[in-house]
Design an enzyme around this catalytic site. Structure first.
Site, PDB file in Angstrom:
ATOM      1  N   PRO A   1       0.806  -1.244  -0.092  1.00  0.00           N
ATOM      2  CA  PRO A   1      -0.285  -0.040   0.113  1.00  0.00           C
ATOM      3  C   PRO A   1       0.910   1.262   0.055  1.00  0.00           C
ATOM      4  O   PRO A   1       1.908   1.284   0.471  1.00  0.00           O
ATOM      5  CB  PRO A   1      -0.632  -0.080   1.247  1.00  0.00           C
ATOM      6  CG  PRO A   1       0.141  -0.976   2.156  1.00  0.00           C
ATOM      7  CD  PRO A   1       0.698  -1.914   1.198  1.00  0.00           C
TER       8      PRO A   1
ATOM      9  N   ALA B   1       2.025   4.396   3.539  1.00  0.00           N
ATOM     10  CA  ALA B   1       1.254   3.641   4.631  1.00  0.00           C
ATOM     11  C   ALA B   1       2.280   3.250   5.768  1.00  0.00           C
ATOM     12  O   ALA B   1       2.144   2.301   6.393  1.00  0.00           O
ATOM     13  CB  ALA B   1       0.387   2.653   4.326  1.00  0.00           C
TER      14      ALA B   1
ATOM     15  N   GLY C   1       7.183   1.280   3.327  1.00  0.00           N
ATOM     16  CA  GLY C   1       8.082   1.164   2.293  1.00  0.00           C
ATOM     17  C   GLY C   1       7.729   1.168   0.698  1.00  0.00           C
ATOM     18  O   GLY C   1       8.460   0.683  -0.006  1.00  0.00           O
TER      19      GLY C   1
ATOM     20  N   SER D   1       7.674   3.327  -1.473  1.00  0.00           N
ATOM     21  CA  SER D   1       8.375   4.214  -2.356  1.00  0.00           C
ATOM     22  C   SER D   1       9.667   3.339  -2.652  1.00  0.00           C
ATOM     23  O   SER D   1      10.121   3.296  -3.893  1.00  0.00           O
ATOM     24  CB  SER D   1       8.843   5.566  -2.036  1.00  0.00           C
ATOM     25  OG  SER D   1       9.229   5.600  -0.825  1.00  0.00           O
TER      26      SER D   1
ATOM     27  N   ALA E   1      10.152   0.001  -2.471  1.00  0.00           N
ATOM     28  CA  ALA E   1       9.805  -1.038  -3.225  1.00  0.00           C
ATOM     29  C   ALA E   1       9.936  -0.921  -4.469  1.00  0.00           C
ATOM     30  O   ALA E   1      10.251  -1.684  -5.448  1.00  0.00           O
ATOM     31  CB  ALA E   1       8.581  -1.938  -2.717  1.00  0.00           C
TER      32      ALA E   1
ATOM     33  N   ASP F   1      15.185   2.504   4.380  1.00  0.00           N
ATOM     34  CA  ASP F   1      14.051   1.959   3.626  1.00  0.00           C
ATOM     35  C   ASP F   1      14.534   1.108   2.307  1.00  0.00           C
ATOM     36  O   ASP F   1      14.445  -0.021   2.291  1.00  0.00           O
ATOM     37  CB  ASP F   1      13.168   2.977   3.052  1.00  0.00           C
ATOM     38  CG  ASP F   1      12.006   3.276   4.104  1.00  0.00           C
ATOM     39  OD1 ASP F   1      12.437   2.837   5.264  1.00  0.00           O
ATOM     40  OD2 ASP F   1      10.820   3.701   3.760  1.00  0.00           O
TER      41      ASP F   1
END
Ligand code: PMV
Length: 329
Positions: free
Chosen positions: A103, A106, A109, A111, A113, A154
């Site tokens: 999602p 949320a 992470g 962005s 991914a 991240d």
């Protein structure tokens, strides 16, 4: 028109176990990949001449668009251009499609991914061998667009796809897990901007440097203790440390009433500990739970208003996953 599939890559979500925000100021943080949610990038050759790259992301309502027609600084444009700059231009066109179950906005992470999946798939399609350090540096450039001054935790967790002990400016270290830990992740459904909460903390730090630095150092200290608890397989101790980390995040001003509701519901349902995870201000929380209580905590979170809940086990899922490889559909 698409002619043939050249490459596909996936990247998982992540959660920060401990240390968010303080990590921006040089303290360590612990983060783990979440394999239940993914971003997937697929690259096809097309019969369009001239080496144009067309990107399409139905999940964020982006119709097929030439990369050079995206605005300057668009994360997908920055990702694609970094890879293309390192390859000889392809004689044929490319079509990149991005889909995601992770999602957006949320705290999972998304962005990172998305960036890592796109970078990997495109590099593969262009025949580039990219080592993890380079991939991580490219993904960090994309993270900067989303977060302003990201720590890099991240993208690092998503690139290496293993639990990491992360400190800005130092090589990431894999975390030793002395047991299996069951995490329940609850999404408040309240949209949260990490850029905003990071800016809010920065403003607080500029106003009251001594107080904020004290809070950052206290968080760093909890992270060191949590690393030991993980190595020793000591879940009750880790849970207590998570509770203390949450209190320090409250003091930093990044919690939210919806996060408080879920954190309290998890504790009342028998979690060893619970805290907000990621930027805060909405987004996600995590609870460390005795395995037999996972269903109960999941239900309690739903009753307390969680939009979505995931259960992930640290220690099992993290072994033997090749970074970039997509899960079975
Ligand atoms: O909101 P997330 O899950 O992307 O996490 C942000 C973590 C922060 O420490 C708040 C920022 C950062 O760059 O490390």
């Amino acid at each position: 028109m698409k002619t043939r599939l050249l490459a596909q890559a996936c990247a998982p979500g992540k959660v920060i176990l401990m240390g968010e925000h303080a990590v921006v100021y040089g303290q360590p943080a612990l983060a783990v990949p979440v394999f239940g949610v993914w971003a997937r990038a697929r690259v096809w050759a097309t019969d369009e001449p001239g080496g144009h790259v067309v990107v399409e992301a139905p999940d964020i309502a982006l119709p097929p668009t030439r990369v050079e027609d995206l605005e300057q600084g668009h994360p997908l444009r920055v990702a694609v251009e970094q890879v293309v700059a390192h390859a000889s231009p392809p004689p044929e066109g490319l079509h990149l499609q991005l889909t995601a179950t992770v999602p957006m906005a949320a705290g999972l992470g998304s962005s990172a991914a998305v960036a890592v999946a796109v970078l990997r798939a495109l590099a593969q399609a262009l025949g580039l061998q990219v080592n993890p350090e380079t991939l991580n540096a490219w993904a960090y450039e994309v993270e900067k667009i989303h977060h302003g001054t990201p720590s890099g935790v991240d993208n690092t967790t998503v690139v290496y796809q293993q639990p990491v002990y992360f400190r800005k400016g130092h090589p990431p270290r894999p975390l030793t897990l002395g047991g299996t830990f069951t995490l329940v992740i609850g999404d408040t459904g309240v949209p949260a901007s990490t850029r905003e909460t990071v800016a809010r903390v920065r403003a607080g730090w500029q106003r009251e440097p001594a107080r904020y630095e004290g809070l950052f150092a206290a968080i760093g200290d909890l992270v060191e203790q949590a690393r030991e608890a993980l190595a020793q397989g000591d879940a009750p101790r880790l849970g207590a440390l998570m509770d203390r980390n949450h209190a320090l995040l409250q003091a930093l001003g990044v919690s939210h009433p919806a996060l408080e509701r879920l954190v309290n519901a998890a504790r009342e349902a028998g979690a060893w500990g619970a805290k907000l995870s990621g930027g805060g201000g909405g987004g996600n929380m995590i609870a460390l739970v005795p395995p037999e209580r996972a269903g109960h905590v999941q239900q309690a979170l739903q009753e307390a208003g969680a939009r979505r809940v995931w259960v992930t086990r640290l220690g099992e899922a993290h072994r033997a996953r090749t970074p970039g490889v997509c899960p079975e559909p």
